[in-house]
Enzyme design. Sequence first.
Site, PDB file in Angstrom:
ATOM      1  N   SER A   1       0.822  -1.220   0.000  1.00 54.34           N
ATOM      2  CA  SER A   1       0.000   0.000   0.000  1.00 54.34           C
ATOM      3  C   SER A   1       0.853   1.265   0.000  1.00 54.34           C
ATOM      4  CB  SER A   1      -0.906   0.030   1.225  1.00 54.34           C
ATOM      5  OG  SER A   1      -1.570  -1.204   1.387  1.00 54.34           O
TER       6      SER A   1
HETATM    7  N1  SAH Z   1      -0.676  -4.973   3.950  1.00 50.54           N
HETATM    8  C1  SAH Z   1       0.128  -5.356   2.805  1.00 50.54           C
HETATM    9  C2  SAH Z   1      -0.520  -5.034   1.465  1.00 50.54           C
HETATM   10  C3  SAH Z   1      -1.786  -5.746   1.272  1.00 50.54           C
HETATM   11  S1  SAH Z   1      -2.220  -6.188  -0.380  1.00 50.54           S
HETATM   12  C4  SAH Z   1       1.500  -4.716   2.872  1.00 50.54           C
HETATM   13  O1  SAH Z   1       1.764  -3.939   3.785  1.00 50.54           O
HETATM   14  O2  SAH Z   1       2.333  -5.036   2.013  1.00 50.54           O
HETATM   15  C5  SAH Z   1      -3.566  -7.226   0.076  1.00 50.54           C
HETATM   16  C6  SAH Z   1      -3.155  -8.601   0.517  1.00 50.54           C
HETATM   17  O3  SAH Z   1      -4.318  -9.253   1.006  1.00 50.54           O
HETATM   18  C7  SAH Z   1      -2.622  -9.476  -0.609  1.00 50.54           C
HETATM   19  O4  SAH Z   1      -1.372  -9.972  -0.291  1.00 50.54           O
HETATM   20  C8  SAH Z   1      -3.663 -10.588  -0.723  1.00 50.54           C
HETATM   21  O5  SAH Z   1      -3.118 -11.825  -1.102  1.00 50.54           O
HETATM   22  C9  SAH Z   1      -4.233 -10.625   0.685  1.00 50.54           C
HETATM   23  N2  SAH Z   1      -5.562 -11.208   0.833  1.00 50.54           N
HETATM   24  C10 SAH Z   1      -6.623 -11.138  -0.024  1.00 50.54           C
HETATM   25  N3  SAH Z   1      -7.681 -11.793   0.476  1.00 50.54           N
HETATM   26  C11 SAH Z   1      -7.294 -12.299   1.678  1.00 50.54           C
HETATM   27  C12 SAH Z   1      -7.947 -13.106   2.676  1.00 50.54           C
HETATM   28  N4  SAH Z   1      -9.206 -13.529   2.523  1.00 50.54           N
HETATM   29  N5  SAH Z   1      -7.246 -13.420   3.787  1.00 50.54           N
HETATM   30  C13 SAH Z   1      -5.953 -13.026   3.951  1.00 50.54           C
HETATM   31  N6  SAH Z   1      -5.282 -12.291   3.036  1.00 50.54           N
HETATM   32  C14 SAH Z   1      -5.949 -11.928   1.920  1.00 50.54           C
END
Ligand code: SAH
Length: 228
Positions: free
Chosen positions: A77
């Site tokens: 993000s």
């Molecule tokens: N917080 C992260 C960026 C998030 S991107 C950082 O600091 O880098 C969103 C992430 O959520 C992705 O890696 C994706 O694979 C994950 N994601 C999507 N659906 C999810 C779920 N149901 N449970 C856990 N993770 C999930």
Amino acid sequence: MSLISAVFLGPKPVFPVDFDMERKRMVDEDLRGRGIADEAVLKAMLKTPRHLFVEERYIERAYADSALPIKENQTISQPFIVALMTQSAMLKPSDRVLEIGTGSGYQAAVLAGIVKEVYTIEIVKNLADEARERLARLGYKNVKVLHGDGYHGWKEAAPFDAILITAAAPQIPQPLLDQLKMGGRMIAPVGGYWFSQDLLRLTREKGGVRKEYITGVVFVPMTGEVRK
Ligand code: SAH
């Protein structure tokens, strides 16, 4: 060769980047300068080395205020949004926090600089494994990474003072609301796939859940059970 030609004519110019200086600029201009005022958040972001959480080829853009691609078609993000979500969670040093969507582990690392314990869940195994390894290598001892669907939360570690969802959900999973303490805050982007989503703060109170709108955001979708 003069310095100028070394920079402009070389096959792959190498610009020496002072990451500490870049990070300080980011905190002063992109965060404090745009309204982030929580000193604990600013301090945590000043000490979290974002350039070690991005892909090698984007390393020189690590402190620009933008989201960047990571593996598995996901993104790390934008720093301002990480700061805004963290500030909106109104954290105390004694708090225990759950994050859904570990990705690179950057948001978890920022949280780990502020609160006592961080629990983070990632649905893509490869990302969970890499983030766990990266956080350990960087010396974060108060973060636990779980590979799984964040929809179900982390029952063994619940309840939490705050929960951050860093992927966009069409609606908030009920198990996550149930794992918030009374007075606990959930920060989550809620909305559809293709449009911008509403970043909300949901506070669990005696009479129910209080909902506040923070701003419009664009996150990658939350996958798994929440889509069924
Ligand atoms: N917080 C992260 C960026 C998030 S991107 C950082 O600091 O880098 C969103 C992430 O959520 C992705 O890696 C994706 O694979 C994950 N994601 C999507 N659906 C999810 C779920 N149901 N449970 C856990 N993770 C999930």
